[in-house]
Write an enzyme that holds these catalytic residues in place. Sequence first.
Site, short mmCIF file in Angstrom:
data_model
loop_
_atom_site.label_atom_id
_atom_site.label_comp_id
_atom_site.label_asym_id
_atom_site.label_seq_id
_atom_site.Cartn_x
_atom_site.Cartn_y
_atom_site.Cartn_z
N ALA A 202 37.92 31.61 35.48
CA ALA A 202 36.50 31.65 35.84
C ALA A 202 35.99 33.08 36.03
O ALA A 202 34.84 33.38 35.71
CB ALA A 202 36.28 30.86 37.12
N CYS A 328 48.97 51.24 30.12
CA CYS A 328 49.55 50.01 30.68
C CYS A 328 48.92 49.67 32.00
O CYS A 328 48.45 48.59 32.25
CB CYS A 328 51.04 50.18 30.88
#
Length: 398
Positions: A202, A328
């Site tokens: 969501a 990363c």
Amino acid sequence: MQRPIYMDCHATTPVDPRVLDAMLPYFRTHFGNAASRTHSFGWTAEAAVDGAREQVAALLGAEAREIVFTSGASESNWLALRGAAQALRERGDHLVTTAIEHKAVLETCRRLTHEGFRLTVVPVRPDGIVDVQRIAAAIEPQTILVSVMAANNELGTLQPLAEIGRLCRERGLLFHTDAAQAVGKVPLDVEALQLDLLSFSAHKLYGPKGIGALYVRRRGRRVRLVPQNEGGGQERGLRSGTVNVTGVVGLGMACELAAAGMDAEAPRLRALRDRLLAGILRQLNDVTVNGSMEQRLPHSLNLSFAGVQGESLLMLMNDVAVSPGAACDSANSEPSHVARAIGVPDDLARSSLRFGLGRFNTEEEVDYAIDKVVQSVRRLRSESPLYAAAGTKPLEDT
Ligand SMILES: *Cc1c(COP(=O)(O)O)cnc(C)c1O
């Protein structure tokens, strides 16, 4: 204009006020457990969960009974991949995915290789898009499942799901997609794409964090999953645990708003994104776009600025919230597995930024961001002996 300006919508999005308004009554008044069968608090909560299931299904072209609520895309990926692999273990032991998947997919697949499964990680083209031929070539008689993300979270590139769906259906394979970046941003229809499993969260579409869903096909063929936890048997036994009613209500509203607003929002964000790119390119040399510009999420941009360190750039950009485009994580300036997979040279990977525009960004904010990027890059380049020595013309473009 309020600052800092948020332009990191691949990481998360702000909760839409209409989503929050829909949720509040389920904190205050209707706080029941959706599994309580003996009183109206439970019935009210259950009705809200049922309503949200319809809203989620409608956005995806699914049926409500095909939606399982989870804590988010990471958990959905885990349940989909591990649950399907375990359910199909008798049929085969081989999985196919791509080199640019989110860690939640790649690490789950790697875990499965320690549990008796084999994995092929298909490379992607330099434009950040997977070649369907390479997927086809990776399929073996023992293959049971193919997992390809809908849109990449670093590059914003869209993957050819329809073609992969067709291929998987022809070969009788399950097709899973991690659609965390794409749901609510571009049209996705589980029937048209012949998807069997789809994961999302969501909070990437203006809903709350810690809630998401997994689409599990039941129409046509019923996909079986081995549950990955035990308990009260909620969500048809696939995901035990008291349902996060407020979260589910928020997710449902977020999906309804996305369905209703997508046709207007996508072109608006594309225009803002193109304005951002044009503004930067007009004033700076040696800027490269990472990933295809054509097959890309409308709100998304990933740029490398030759001659600057991404970390220094982010520091100067203090009041514009963006992410490193290919690192990363902040503690680690190693180029990401995605940058490596598309062959971005390490120095360019370290000089990249990812912009994720969103529902609440304005033209004024984009113009501010352009100025900030241009000033910051110019300053860093003027201080960089390496950049000057490379024979480029960092300061002649005003
Ligand atoms: C954000 C994201 C996830 C993880 O979502 P969570 O809400 O953190 O579980 C997985 N896949 C992709 C592509 C994402 O962008």
